[in-house]
Design a protein around this motif. Structure first.
Motif, PDB file in Angstrom:
ATOM      1  N   THR A   7       0.828  -1.210   0.000  1.00 10.41           N
ATOM      2  CA  THR A   7       0.000   0.000   0.000  1.00 10.41           C
ATOM      3  C   THR A   7       0.863   1.262   0.000  1.00 10.41           C
ATOM      4  OG1 THR A   7      -0.084  -0.251   2.396  1.00 10.41           O
ATOM      5  CG2 THR A   7      -1.989  -1.034   1.166  1.00 10.41           C
ATOM      6  N   GLN A   9       1.787   4.645  -0.957  1.00 12.27           N
ATOM      7  CA  GLN A   9       0.941   5.678  -1.533  1.00 12.27           C
ATOM      8  C   GLN A   9       1.750   6.646  -2.401  1.00 12.27           C
ATOM      9  OE1 GLN A   9      -2.219   5.326  -1.037  1.00 12.27           O
ATOM     10  NE2 GLN A   9      -2.807   7.057  -2.309  1.00 12.27           N
ATOM     11  N   LEU A  17       5.230   7.135   1.869  1.00  5.66           N
ATOM     12  CA  LEU A  17       4.025   7.008   2.693  1.00  5.66           C
ATOM     13  C   LEU A  17       3.398   5.640   2.452  1.00  5.66           C
ATOM     14  CD1 LEU A  17       2.047   8.511   4.604  1.00  5.66           C
ATOM     15  CD2 LEU A  17       0.777   9.209   2.578  1.00  5.66           C
ATOM     16  N   ARG A  19       0.116   3.209   3.532  1.00  7.58           N
ATOM     17  CA  ARG A  19      -1.205   3.307   4.159  1.00  7.58           C
ATOM     18  C   ARG A  19      -1.639   1.979   4.769  1.00  7.58           C
ATOM     19  NH1 ARG A  19      -3.286   8.046   3.525  1.00  7.58           N
ATOM     20  NH2 ARG A  19      -3.249   9.238   1.588  1.00  7.58           N
ATOM     21  N   GLY A  20      -2.578   2.064   5.735  1.00  7.17           N
ATOM     22  CA  GLY A  20      -3.241   0.867   6.274  1.00  7.17           C
ATOM     23  C   GLY A  20      -2.339  -0.055   7.073  1.00  7.17           C
ATOM     24  N   ASN A  51      -1.496   5.346   8.845  1.00  5.45           N
ATOM     25  CA  ASN A  51      -0.496   5.781   7.864  1.00  5.45           C
ATOM     26  C   ASN A  51       0.889   5.839   8.495  1.00  5.45           C
ATOM     27  OD1 ASN A  51      -2.628   6.131   6.175  1.00  5.45           O
ATOM     28  ND2 ASN A  51      -2.753   8.344   6.429  1.00  5.45           N
TER      29      ASN A  51
END
Length: 456
Positions: A7, A9, A17, A19-20, A51
């Motif tokens: 994930t 980003q 970055l 996420r999740g 994040n």
């Protein structure tokens, strides 16, 4: 098995970055696996809900957002430590780079360490002989002290650092002594100079060398001094050694801190450095010292080049607040060929009177130190007057003081980078210089001491 995340980003400069994420903590290490199977390391800088903002140790080229995956390792950055580290060369991430086998660690230590609890500190008191008169005689280094060297670009702080690392010893004790030397953001040429300098004098056998080159990533620069201090803590508090840690150049470290801070879009402080730079430097410097009930100690000499020779620049300014004094190098002395060009008047060791005197150095140390300072200051004033008014305007005694100042720079400070003077030699040279002045001028030394040394 730790969970893998696909994930990612966005990637911006040295930051990424993800996420999740779940159960990921600040400072935790991570591993990024690219589609090609290549692995790169990163560490968590910030957690906001699910994040995670991570910082890359290598560059970000080739990271494809859709098919790269991230795994968090559940631990902070660690250094594998063992007694076999002495005589070895490591990079800023703690990997061996001298062609020898890897270290088999006795244990792994978190490199972020903890500043020493003030209540557990022991007061610095033993004298460390560096073999450099301007330091030993006038701005004495004491075991467990933090004494920075303020240099400027183009001045020979590297030679002075190498000289101190080669020569330093705790007098009158048979306890083991080690040097941990961290070179931060230096050129290949400088790295080669340090390695050769230690190798040819045999000092490498008692030295742990960490080398971070200027072309290594900025993040590695931030971990280098922490690696060095972690190695020092292990040698000092678990192997009972006296450790001298030399960090050069703190300015490169602070610039890396600023670079990462800017990438994180933090609000800049003075001169663009992050507002937490004071805290950050303090968490490093305060790891030095002596602990109650422990035989070993860590003495720290951070070296920094002052941008534009400016003592009020944030880096020397903050360093001066946290440490116990400073040794200042002078461009003027350097131009006149004085080696090492230590400017003794603005230099200061706040703990110097704790490590000198009867039983530590010699009974006459404190008195001669004060007298030399006073005479040199007056001699410099006399020389300035001479420039303005001409020699004829000076009194005979002022002329003697001017002569004293010249001789003091020539014989006392200018000793070269290869000479290793014992404290007795340094004190004797001091007396030899004081004999230039009539006895009646030496008001800071007692009569009994003058009888013993001056009339010799």
């Amino acid at each position: 098995m730790s969970k893998e995340y696909r994930t990612i980003q966005e990637v911006a400069g040295p930051l990424m970055l993800v996420r999740g994420v779940e159960n990921v903590t600040y400072n935790e290490l991570g591993e990024i696996e690219l589609a090609s199977g290549e692995k790169r390391r990163c560490k968590v800088l910030e957690i906001d809900g699910g994040n995670a903002l991570v910082q890359l140790f290598e560059d970000s080229t080739g990271i494809n957002l859709s098919n790269s995956k991230v795994r968090f390792l559940g631990r902070a950055m660690e250094l594998g430590v063992s007694g076999d580290m002495l005589g070895r060369v490591f990079d800023g991430m703690g990997r061996t780079i001298d062609g020898g086998p890897d270290i088999l660690p006795e244990k792994r230590m978190d490199i972020n360490g903890l500043p020493m609890n003030p209540a557990a500190r022991d007061y610095p008191s033993e004298f460390i002989q560096t073999g450099v008169s301007a330091i030993d005689g006038l701005n004495t280094l004491v075991r467990g002290q933090k004494l920075p060297i303020f240099s400027a670009s183009g001045l020979p702080h590297a030679q002075l650092a190498a000289q101190i690392a080669r020569q330093a010893q705790v007098l009158g004790s048979s306890e083991p002594f080690a040097v941990v030397f961290a070179a931060i953001g230096i050129t290949f040429e400088e790295a080669h100079f340090f390695e050769e300098s230690f190798r040819e004098t045999g000092a490498l056998d008692r030295t742990v060398l960490f080398v971070n080159l200027a072309n290594d990533p900025a993040v590695e620069r931030i971990s280098t001094p922490r690696m060095a201090l972690t190695a020092a803590e292990y040698l000092a508090f678990e192997k009972d050694m006296h450790v001298l840690v030399i960090l050069t150049d703190i300015t490169n470290y602070a610039d890396a801190l600023r670079e990462v801070s800017a990438a994180r879009k933090e609000v800049p402080g003075r001169r663009g450095y992050p507002g937490y730079m004071y805290t950050d430097l303090a968490t490093m410097y305060e790891r030095a010292g002596r602990q109650r009930g422990k035989k070993g100690s860590i003495t720290l000499i951070p070296i920094l080049t002052m941008p534009e020779d400016d003592k009020t620049h944030p880096i020397p300014d903050l360093t001066g607040y946290i440490t116990e004094g400073q040794i200042i190098l002078s461009r003027e002395l350097y131009r006149r060929g004085v080696q090492p060009p230590i400017d003794v008047l603005p230099s200061l060791s706040r703990l110097k009177d704790k490590g000198i005197g009867e039983g530590r150095t010699r009974a006459d140390h404190a008195a001669t130190m004060n007298q030399l300072f006073a005479a040199y200051a007056r001699g410099k004033d006399a020389k300035e007057l001479m420039v303005i008014l001409g020699e004829a305007a000076l009194t005979d005694i002022d002329l003697l003081y001017a002569k004293f100042a010249d001789e003091f720079e020539e014989k006392y400070i200018n000793q070269g980078y290869r000479s290793n003077r014992s404290i007795e030699e340094t004190l004797d040279i001091g007396w030899e210089l004081l004999r230039i002045l009539p006895r009646s001028e030496l008001k800071r030394i007692s009569d009994s001491m003058l009888d013993q040394y001056y009339d010799k």
